[in-house]
Each structure stands twice: as C-alpha cells, then as structure tokens.
Write a protein that holds these residues in place. Sequence first.
Motif, PDB file in Angstrom:
ATOM      1  N   PHE A  21       0.846  -1.188   0.000  1.00 38.91           N
ATOM      2  CA  PHE A  21       0.000   0.000   0.000  1.00 38.91           C
ATOM      3  C   PHE A  21       0.889   1.249   0.000  1.00 38.91           C
ATOM      4  O   PHE A  21       1.743   1.414   0.872  1.00 38.91           O
TER       5      PHE A  21
ATOM      6  N   PRO B  49      -3.103   5.520  -3.696  1.00 39.02           N
ATOM      7  CA  PRO B  49      -3.775   4.219  -3.765  1.00 39.02           C
ATOM      8  C   PRO B  49      -3.753   3.580  -5.155  1.00 39.02           C
ATOM      9  O   PRO B  49      -3.796   2.360  -5.269  1.00 39.02           O
TER      10      PRO B  49
ATOM     11  N   ASN C  99      -1.110   0.856  -5.560  1.00 40.52           N
ATOM     12  CA  ASN C  99      -1.116  -0.339  -4.716  1.00 40.52           C
ATOM     13  C   ASN C  99      -0.941  -1.606  -5.551  1.00 40.52           C
ATOM     14  O   ASN C  99      -1.442  -1.700  -6.675  1.00 40.52           O
TER      15      ASN C  99
END
Length: 205
Positions: free
Chosen positions: A101, A105, A108
Amino acid sequence: KAIKVDLEYQNRRQNGFGNSNLIEKELMESIRVWLKYSINNNVQLEISPFAYFQNHKIILEKSDEMDKPIKEYRLSAAIEQMNSLTKRLYWANKTGLDFRFFEQPSNNLIRVREKLYLKYELLKNWQIMLGDEILLNVTNVNLAHLLDHNRLYLSSIYQFSPVLKVELGYMKINRLQKSSMNLLNENNLILNCTYMFKSIKINRC
C-alpha cells in the motif's frame, strides 16, 4: 515452542551517481513484524501484519539523488517447507504474498514471490546457502511488467552462540522497473545479524 515473533530492521544502501561508494546513498529503510508458527519440523507459516518501508529511487541519473522517498505499508504472508536430501544437505521452498500500500492508492500492488534454496551444513554452527527468488506483480500492471525482480544469492551463515548468528553473502538482482522495459542489473552485498531473546514461558490453566 512453536511460535516466534520477529522484529526486523533493514537498511539498504547504494552508490551515488558516478561513483562506486556502495554505502553513500540510502536505497531503502524498513521495519517489520513477523509472526512465525511451526506446523511441524518441516513446515513453517509466517504472517507479517505490519511493515513500513521508505523506498528511495535507484540512482541512474544525477537528478535521482534529489527525489523524495516513497512511503509504503505492507501486509505479507508466507509458507516455507524444508526437506532433507542427506544428513547435512537440505532443500526448501518458500511461497509468499505481499499486499503493498502506497501514498497514492492507484499504485497499490499485490505481489507473489517464490523462493527455492539449498542449505548445506559445513559444521554444526556453519551453513552455506544457495538460492533464487522470483517476485511477480499480479495486480495493477500489464503482462509485460509481470516480473518485479529476480534474486540469485549465495551466503554463509555462522552461529556464534545460541542467541547470535550472522549471515554474509552476495545477491544478484535483475529488476524490471515500471517505467522501462530494460532489465536493471544490481550487485548486492548482504549482512544480516540475528539475535534471539530469551523465550517467554506461558503457563496454561
């Protein structure tokens, strides 16, 4: 006796642009917790519920030295199986999964890793290990960038005492960066120090 808790600290260094000083610049710094459970003498389950990484850019240009590190949080799990070939020779495989993470985002990733290695006991307290580990990105990348990197390594592990062991080795890494189709070759020296604290006895009612 079947449960171990590891607190792991890593600091990886790299040379600056245009020089060969192997430890001048930081490459990565991390702290991670591992929970390890031995299912039996040959199989171990490992879970890392928390890890924090600061990843610096690999220095290929002078401007790379100025880039800020990328912060990463990681959740990992793995299962390792070891089998004896002879009295002193063992082979093992370790299959793992990383949930990575990042601050953005959209970056990710989920990564699969598979490690195969041989371990030979030269003496009761001295081992030689030869292995290879491949790491594959399975989400958020196209098929051309499925490979994250591959690690080929050779190391020597010496047990100085029941609580202290030191590993010294060499690792060759072939890395595929997301921004390029060219493999980046790395030469790494490894120094790992492991200290085992006194076991905690749990009294059962």
